[in-house]
Design a protein around this motif. Structure first.
Motif, PDB file in Angstrom:
ATOM      1  N   GLY A   1      14.994  57.304  47.053  1.00 19.27           N
ATOM      2  CA  GLY A   1      15.490  57.424  45.695  1.00 19.27           C
ATOM      3  C   GLY A   1      14.386  57.848  44.759  1.00 19.27           C
ATOM      4  N   PRO A   2      14.746  58.217  43.526  1.00 11.22           N
ATOM      5  CA  PRO A   2      13.759  58.701  42.574  1.00 11.22           C
ATOM      6  C   PRO A   2      12.612  57.730  42.302  1.00 11.22           C
ATOM      7  CG  PRO A   2      15.945  59.252  41.823  1.00 11.22           C
ATOM      8  CD  PRO A   2      16.106  58.368  43.028  1.00 11.22           C
ATOM      9  N   ALA A   3      12.870  56.426  42.338  1.00  9.90           N
ATOM     10  CA  ALA A   3      11.819  55.444  42.055  1.00  9.90           C
ATOM     11  C   ALA A   3      10.995  55.098  43.293  1.00  9.90           C
ATOM     12  CB  ALA A   3      12.419  54.179  41.461  1.00  9.90           C
ATOM     13  N   ALA A   4      11.376  55.611  44.442  1.00  9.47           N
ATOM     14  CA  ALA A   4      10.713  55.229  45.693  1.00  9.47           C
ATOM     15  C   ALA A   4       9.243  55.616  45.722  1.00  9.47           C
ATOM     16  CB  ALA A   4      11.447  55.846  46.879  1.00  9.47           C
ATOM     17  N   ASP A   5       8.898  56.815  45.221  1.00  8.90           N
ATOM     18  CA  ASP A   5       7.501  57.254  45.254  1.00  8.90           C
ATOM     19  C   ASP A   5       6.602  56.321  44.457  1.00  8.90           C
ATOM     20  OD1 ASP A   5       7.837  59.400  46.963  1.00  8.90           O
ATOM     21  OD2 ASP A   5       8.199  60.818  45.330  1.00  8.90           O
ATOM     22  N   GLU A   6       7.054  55.899  43.285  1.00  9.24           N
ATOM     23  CA  GLU A   6       6.251  54.969  42.487  1.00  9.24           C
ATOM     24  C   GLU A   6       6.015  53.667  43.237  1.00  9.24           C
ATOM     25  OE1 GLU A   6       8.494  54.738  38.802  1.00  9.24           O
ATOM     26  OE2 GLU A   6       6.805  55.671  37.780  1.00  9.24           O
ATOM     27  N   LEU A   7       7.048  53.201  43.917  1.00 12.29           N
ATOM     28  CA  LEU A   7       6.902  51.963  44.679  1.00 12.29           C
ATOM     29  C   LEU A   7       5.965  52.157  45.868  1.00 12.29           C
ATOM     30  CD1 LEU A   7      10.605  50.752  44.640  1.00 12.29           C
ATOM     31  CD2 LEU A   7       8.689  49.718  43.432  1.00 12.29           C
ATOM     32  N   ARG A   8       6.137  53.269  46.598  1.00 10.15           N
ATOM     33  CA  ARG A   8       5.295  53.543  47.771  1.00 10.15           C
ATOM     34  C   ARG A   8       3.833  53.725  47.396  1.00 10.15           C
ATOM     35  NH1 ARG A   8       8.698  57.667  49.005  1.00 10.15           N
ATOM     36  NH2 ARG A   8      10.471  56.887  50.117  1.00 10.15           N
TER      37      ARG A   8
ATOM     38  N   LEU B   1      25.504  51.561  46.305  1.00 11.14           N
ATOM     39  CA  LEU B   1      24.727  52.200  47.366  1.00 11.14           C
ATOM     40  C   LEU B   1      23.233  51.918  47.301  1.00 11.14           C
ATOM     41  CD1 LEU B   1      26.517  55.642  47.210  1.00 11.14           C
ATOM     42  CD2 LEU B   1      26.880  53.831  48.875  1.00 11.14           C
ATOM     43  N   GLY B   2      22.838  50.961  46.507  1.00 10.78           N
ATOM     44  CA  GLY B   2      21.422  50.667  46.366  1.00 10.78           C
ATOM     45  C   GLY B   2      21.210  49.715  45.215  1.00 10.78           C
ATOM     46  N   ARG B   3      20.075  49.849  44.574  1.00  8.25           N
ATOM     47  CA  ARG B   3      19.759  48.952  43.474  1.00  8.25           C
ATOM     48  C   ARG B   3      19.149  49.724  42.313  1.00  8.25           C
ATOM     49  NH1 ARG B   3      19.332  45.788  48.019  1.00  8.25           N
ATOM     50  NH2 ARG B   3      20.244  43.735  47.788  1.00  8.25           N
ATOM     51  N   CYS B   4      19.362  49.211  41.120  1.00  5.00           N
ATOM     52  CA  CYS B   4      18.811  49.807  39.903  1.00  5.00           C
ATOM     53  C   CYS B   4      17.551  49.032  39.537  1.00  5.00           C
ATOM     54  CB  CYS B   4      19.833  49.718  38.777  1.00  5.00           C
ATOM     55  SG  CYS B   4      19.229  50.407  37.230  1.00  5.00           S
ATOM     56  N   LEU B   5      16.496  49.742  39.196  1.00  6.34           N
ATOM     57  CA  LEU B   5      15.232  49.112  38.863  1.00  6.34           C
ATOM     58  C   LEU B   5      15.047  48.927  37.358  1.00  6.34           C
ATOM     59  CD1 LEU B   5      12.933  51.011  41.388  1.00  6.34           C
ATOM     60  CD2 LEU B   5      14.201  48.880  41.701  1.00  6.34           C
TER      61      LEU B   5
ATOM     62  N   THR C   1      15.847  55.312  38.032  1.00  8.31           N
ATOM     63  CA  THR C   1      15.604  53.913  38.387  1.00  8.31           C
ATOM     64  C   THR C   1      16.418  53.463  39.596  1.00  8.31           C
ATOM     65  OG1 THR C   1      17.279  53.141  36.803  1.00  8.31           O
ATOM     66  CG2 THR C   1      15.008  53.291  36.009  1.00  8.31           C
ATOM     67  N   PHE C   2      16.964  54.402  40.360  1.00  5.87           N
ATOM     68  CA  PHE C   2      17.757  54.075  41.534  1.00  5.87           C
ATOM     69  C   PHE C   2      16.890  54.074  42.784  1.00  5.87           C
ATOM     70  CE2 PHE C   2      20.177  55.630  45.235  1.00  5.87           C
ATOM     71  CZ  PHE C   2      21.099  54.606  45.353  1.00  5.87           C
TER      72      PHE C   2
ATOM     73  N   LEU D   1      18.670  61.482  50.636  1.00  7.67           N
ATOM     74  CA  LEU D   1      18.384  60.045  50.692  1.00  7.67           C
ATOM     75  C   LEU D   1      18.329  59.563  52.140  1.00  7.67           C
ATOM     76  CD1 LEU D   1      20.650  58.801  47.771  1.00  7.67           C
ATOM     77  CD2 LEU D   1      18.140  58.829  47.798  1.00  7.67           C
ATOM     78  N   LEU D   2      19.267  60.025  52.959  1.00 12.89           N
ATOM     79  CA  LEU D   2      19.274  59.623  54.361  1.00 12.89           C
ATOM     80  C   LEU D   2      18.009  60.094  55.075  1.00 12.89           C
ATOM     81  CD1 LEU D   2      23.045  60.246  55.128  1.00 12.89           C
ATOM     82  CD2 LEU D   2      21.885  58.023  55.094  1.00 12.89           C
ATOM     83  N   VAL D   3      17.563  61.314  54.782  1.00  9.56           N
ATOM     84  CA  VAL D   3      16.318  61.822  55.369  1.00  9.56           C
ATOM     85  C   VAL D   3      15.144  60.944  54.929  1.00  9.56           C
ATOM     86  CG1 VAL D   3      14.658  63.733  55.293  1.00  9.56           C
ATOM     87  CG2 VAL D   3      17.083  64.192  55.698  1.00  9.56           C
ATOM     88  N   GLU D   4      15.092  60.610  53.638  1.00 10.45           N
ATOM     89  CA  GLU D   4      14.013  59.746  53.144  1.00 10.45           C
ATOM     90  C   GLU D   4      14.021  58.383  53.841  1.00 10.45           C
ATOM     91  OE1 GLU D   4      13.309  59.399  48.874  1.00 10.45           O
ATOM     92  OE2 GLU D   4      14.541  61.193  48.605  1.00 10.45           O
ATOM     93  N   LEU D   5      15.212  57.926  54.204  1.00  6.82           N
ATOM     94  CA  LEU D   5      15.335  56.645  54.903  1.00  6.82           C
ATOM     95  C   LEU D   5      15.116  56.784  56.407  1.00  6.82           C
ATOM     96  CD1 LEU D   5      18.475  55.212  53.065  1.00  6.82           C
ATOM     97  CD2 LEU D   5      16.099  54.408  52.850  1.00  6.82           C
ATOM     98  N   GLY D   6      14.910  58.026  56.872  1.00  5.03           N
ATOM     99  CA  GLY D   6      14.703  58.261  58.296  1.00  5.03           C
ATOM    100  C   GLY D   6      15.973  58.123  59.110  1.00  5.03           C
TER     101      GLY D   6
END
Length: 128
Positions: free
Chosen positions: A10-17, A40-44, A62-63, A109-114
């Motif tokens: 998701g868009p916020a994933a890079d900041e978290l990683r 389908l996920g969570r809002c940050l 923020t998803f 999103l599925l690709v990002e999740l592997g």
């Protein structure tokens, strides 16, 4: 559940990683993450901002989503592809574009999740 090394997309994933969130934001997420579950996920978003009512959550900044939502993501992908297929012969070009864009975003999103876009079981039944 999110924890160290969790697979996320998701868009916020890079900041978290990349650990580029300030400690205060990390603390907020740690205490409030489960309160903001979406389909389908969570809002940050910060709780003070109110609940997320965005229908565009797949592209919202923020998803974030996790592997626990893969089956739902795949199901929505199939619905979007069916709607695009249905709209095409009706010459609803904008509808086709919208549904294909949503399907493509879910693929990302599925690709990002592997994860593959379809489970092996559904891929086998699709070929039949």
């Amino acid at each position: 559940m999110l924890g160290p090394g969790a697979t996320i997309a998701g868009p916020a994933a890079d900041e978290l990683r990349n650990s580029s969130l300030p400690d205060t934001a990390v603390d907020r997420l740690t205490t409030n993450f489960l309160k903001t579950e979406l389909e389908l996920g969570r809002c940050l978003r910060h709780p003070a901002e109110g609940s997320c009512e965005c229908d565009l959550y797949l592209t919202c900044a923020t998803f974030v989503t996790t592997p626990e939502y893969v089956l739902r993501l795949r199901a929505l992908r199939e619905v979007e592809q069916t709607l695009a297929t249905d709209a095409a012969p009706r010459s609803w070009d904008r509808g086709v574009e919208r549904h294909r864009c949503t399907s493509d975003r879910i693929d990302e999103l599925l690709v990002e999740l592997g994860q593959p876009a379809r489970s092996e079981a559904s891929a086998d039944s699709f070929r039949a």
